[in-house]
Design an enzyme around this catalytic site. Structure first.
Site, PDB file in Angstrom:
ATOM      1  N   LYS A  13       0.844  -1.210   0.000  1.00 17.59           N
ATOM      2  CA  LYS A  13       0.000   0.000   0.000  1.00 17.59           C
ATOM      3  C   LYS A  13       0.880   1.261   0.000  1.00 17.59           C
ATOM      4  CE  LYS A  13      -2.169  -1.234   3.775  1.00 17.59           C
ATOM      5  NZ  LYS A  13      -1.473  -2.507   4.002  1.00 17.59           N
ATOM      6  N   ARG A  88      -9.643   0.673   8.872  1.00 19.42           N
ATOM      7  CA  ARG A  88      -9.155  -0.672   9.148  1.00 19.42           C
ATOM      8  C   ARG A  88     -10.209  -1.535   9.824  1.00 19.42           C
ATOM      9  NH1 ARG A  88      -3.289   0.468   8.923  1.00 19.42           N
ATOM     10  NH2 ARG A  88      -2.106  -1.441   9.206  1.00 19.42           N
ATOM     11  N   ARG A 127      11.538  -5.598   4.871  1.00 15.65           N
ATOM     12  CA  ARG A 127      11.194  -4.176   4.694  1.00 15.65           C
ATOM     13  C   ARG A 127      12.135  -3.276   5.504  1.00 15.65           C
ATOM     14  NH1 ARG A 127       5.159  -1.966   5.406  1.00 15.65           N
ATOM     15  NH2 ARG A 127       5.271  -2.902   7.475  1.00 15.65           N
ATOM     16  N   ARG A 160      11.128  -1.707  11.162  1.00 19.19           N
ATOM     17  CA  ARG A 160      10.047  -1.417  12.109  1.00 19.19           C
ATOM     18  C   ARG A 160       9.954  -2.526  13.148  1.00 19.19           C
ATOM     19  NH1 ARG A 160       4.910   0.121   8.369  1.00 19.19           N
ATOM     20  NH2 ARG A 160       3.912  -1.024  10.068  1.00 19.19           N
ATOM     21  N   ARG A 171      -0.509  -9.386  13.163  1.00 16.93           N
ATOM     22  CA  ARG A 171      -1.092  -8.317  12.333  1.00 16.93           C
ATOM     23  C   ARG A 171      -1.926  -8.898  11.196  1.00 16.93           C
ATOM     24  NH1 ARG A 171       3.922  -5.386  10.598  1.00 16.93           N
ATOM     25  NH2 ARG A 171       2.587  -3.900   9.527  1.00 16.93           N
TER      26      ARG A 171
HETATM   27  P1  ADP Z   1       2.125  -1.916   3.203  1.00 17.28           P
HETATM   28  O1  ADP Z   1       2.137  -0.406   3.173  1.00 17.28           O
HETATM   29  O2  ADP Z   1       0.929  -2.501   2.509  1.00 17.28           O
HETATM   30  O3  ADP Z   1       2.311  -2.488   4.568  1.00 17.28           O
HETATM   31  P2  ADP Z   1       4.712  -1.657   1.852  1.00 17.28           P
HETATM   32  O4  ADP Z   1       4.403  -0.761   0.704  1.00 17.28           O
HETATM   33  O5  ADP Z   1       5.426  -1.064   3.021  1.00 17.28           O
HETATM   34  O6  ADP Z   1       3.368  -2.422   2.345  1.00 17.28           O
HETATM   35  O7  ADP Z   1       5.536  -2.900   1.267  1.00 17.28           O
HETATM   36  C1  ADP Z   1       6.027  -3.929   2.136  1.00 17.28           C
HETATM   37  C2  ADP Z   1       7.416  -4.378   1.644  1.00 17.28           C
HETATM   38  O8  ADP Z   1       7.271  -5.048   0.381  1.00 17.28           O
HETATM   39  C3  ADP Z   1       8.407  -3.237   1.430  1.00 17.28           C
HETATM   40  O9  ADP Z   1       9.681  -3.672   1.847  1.00 17.28           O
HETATM   41  C4  ADP Z   1       8.389  -3.001  -0.090  1.00 17.28           C
HETATM   42  O10 ADP Z   1       9.650  -2.534  -0.578  1.00 17.28           O
HETATM   43  C5  ADP Z   1       8.087  -4.409  -0.613  1.00 17.28           C
HETATM   44  N1  ADP Z   1       7.278  -4.403  -1.847  1.00 17.28           N
HETATM   45  C6  ADP Z   1       6.282  -3.553  -2.183  1.00 17.28           C
HETATM   46  N2  ADP Z   1       5.764  -3.867  -3.398  1.00 17.28           N
HETATM   47  C7  ADP Z   1       6.468  -4.965  -3.820  1.00 17.28           C
HETATM   48  C8  ADP Z   1       6.423  -5.782  -5.017  1.00 17.28           C
HETATM   49  N3  ADP Z   1       5.544  -5.536  -5.999  1.00 17.28           N
HETATM   50  N4  ADP Z   1       7.270  -6.827  -5.093  1.00 17.28           N
HETATM   51  C9  ADP Z   1       8.158  -7.072  -4.093  1.00 17.28           C
HETATM   52  N5  ADP Z   1       8.257  -6.349  -2.951  1.00 17.28           N
HETATM   53  C10 ADP Z   1       7.427  -5.307  -2.825  1.00 17.28           C
HETATM   54  P1  AMP Z   2       0.844   0.519   8.956  1.00 16.07           P
HETATM   55  O1  AMP Z   2       1.980   1.478   8.797  1.00 16.07           O
HETATM   56  O2  AMP Z   2      -0.351   0.895   8.122  1.00 16.07           O
HETATM   57  O3  AMP Z   2       1.258  -0.916   8.782  1.00 16.07           O
HETATM   58  O4  AMP Z   2       0.340   0.683  10.474  1.00 16.07           O
HETATM   59  C1  AMP Z   2       1.194   0.381  11.569  1.00 16.07           C
HETATM   60  C2  AMP Z   2       0.384   0.276  12.845  1.00 16.07           C
HETATM   61  O5  AMP Z   2      -0.238   1.534  13.146  1.00 16.07           O
HETATM   62  C3  AMP Z   2      -0.768  -0.724  12.821  1.00 16.07           C
HETATM   63  O6  AMP Z   2      -0.354  -2.062  13.080  1.00 16.07           O
HETATM   64  C4  AMP Z   2      -1.669  -0.159  13.942  1.00 16.07           C
HETATM   65  O7  AMP Z   2      -1.139  -0.457  15.228  1.00 16.07           O
HETATM   66  C5  AMP Z   2      -1.515   1.344  13.729  1.00 16.07           C
HETATM   67  N1  AMP Z   2      -2.540   1.824  12.781  1.00 16.07           N
HETATM   68  C6  AMP Z   2      -2.344   2.354  11.540  1.00 16.07           C
HETATM   69  N2  AMP Z   2      -3.504   2.692  10.971  1.00 16.07           N
HETATM   70  C7  AMP Z   2      -4.483   2.376  11.862  1.00 16.07           C
HETATM   71  C8  AMP Z   2      -5.912   2.455  11.871  1.00 16.07           C
HETATM   72  N3  AMP Z   2      -6.588   2.932  10.799  1.00 16.07           N
HETATM   73  N4  AMP Z   2      -6.561   2.035  12.975  1.00 16.07           N
HETATM   74  C9  AMP Z   2      -5.919   1.566  14.040  1.00 16.07           C
HETATM   75  N5  AMP Z   2      -4.586   1.422  14.103  1.00 16.07           N
HETATM   76  C10 AMP Z   2      -3.863   1.828  13.032  1.00 16.07           C
END
Ligand code: ADP
Ligand code: AMP
Length: 217
Positions: A13, A88, A127, A160, A171
């Protein structure tokens, strides 16, 4: 245009939000990024949120919804926004509907990024996130050119706390129990589109932009 990105943790995302928001010329609003910024600067909101984030739980709805309401009513969101990480659960989905209706608008589209659990685990374990600009990298799939340094801004990369193996599995459970019902909710409203979010990042972006095109205005 008012867009929501939904998908399990690690679906990509944040990665896609950067490109899609730029394409649509709207601000990208990531609740996770806002919480992490508050944790880093030690605000009361950050201190409260951290307890939940470290455990991989959702921060309580009231806290999250107030924060999002405040952000979406800022000037730069007047013509649209891209939400990453909110809503969420169904309660938050209803809050978002209230906020948008309150300014005489509607949500245009919800884009679901579809990936399986094994891929999520592979993505989250590698990541790395930039402390300065929040850009996300991956040790194998999208490595920065210099280890530990963000190519986008030169900031320091970190892993993270909630990307450790045990927390990732929790999660995912939270995603399936609390968040996935919103997918059905938006399908019923006729504003859900889903794309395959596997494969190279650029290919996923192309699929995302193609899926959003019919909703652009
Ligand atoms: P989210 O925001 O949904 O938690 P991220 O955008 O942070 O996910 O992506 C999670 C991890 O996967 C990051 O390390 C990112 O670089 C990697 N990633 C994102 N898109 C792809 C893809 N299409 N193929 C491989 N790795 C990806
Ligand atoms: P994310 O960066 O989207 O993976 O979010 C990291 C963490 O932030 C999540 O695991 C939750 O603990 C908190 N968080 C982010 N967005 C929300 C939401 N909309 N509602 C509740 N907790 C959230």
């Amino acid at each position: 245009m008012r867009v929501v990105l939904v998908g399990p943790p690690g679906a990509g995302k944040g990665t896609q939000a950067q490109f899609v928001a730029q394409h649509l010329s709207v601000p990208k609003i990531s609740t996770g990024d806002i919480f992490r910024a508050n944790v880093s600067s030690g605000t009361p909101l950050g201190i409260e949120a951290r307890r939940y984030m470290d455990a991989g739980d959702l921060v309580p709805d009231e806290v999250t919804s107030d924060m999002v309401r405040q952000r979406l009513l800022e000037e730069d969101c007047a013509k649209g926004f891209l939400l990453d990480g909110f809503p969420r659960n169904l309660t938050q989905a209803h809050v978002l509907e209230d906020i948008v209706l309150g300014i005489g608008q509607r949500l245009d589209v919800v884009l679901e990024l579809v990936v399986d659990d094994d891929e999520v685990v592979r993505r989250l374990s590698g990541r790395r996130t930039c402390r300065q600009c929040n850009h996300v990298w991956h040790l194998d799939f999208d490595p920065p050119s210099r280890e530990g340094i963000c190519d986008a801004c030169g900031g320091e990369l970190f892993q993270r706390d909630d990307d450790k193996a045990d927390t990732v599995l929790h999660r995912l459970e939270v995603y399936y129990t609390d968040t996935s019902p919103i997918v059905g909710h938006y399908a019923n409203l006729g504003i859900l589109v889903g794309i395959d979010a596997t494969g190279p990042v650029d290919d996923v972006t192309d699929r995302a932009l193609a899926a959003l095109r019919p909703f652009e205005r």
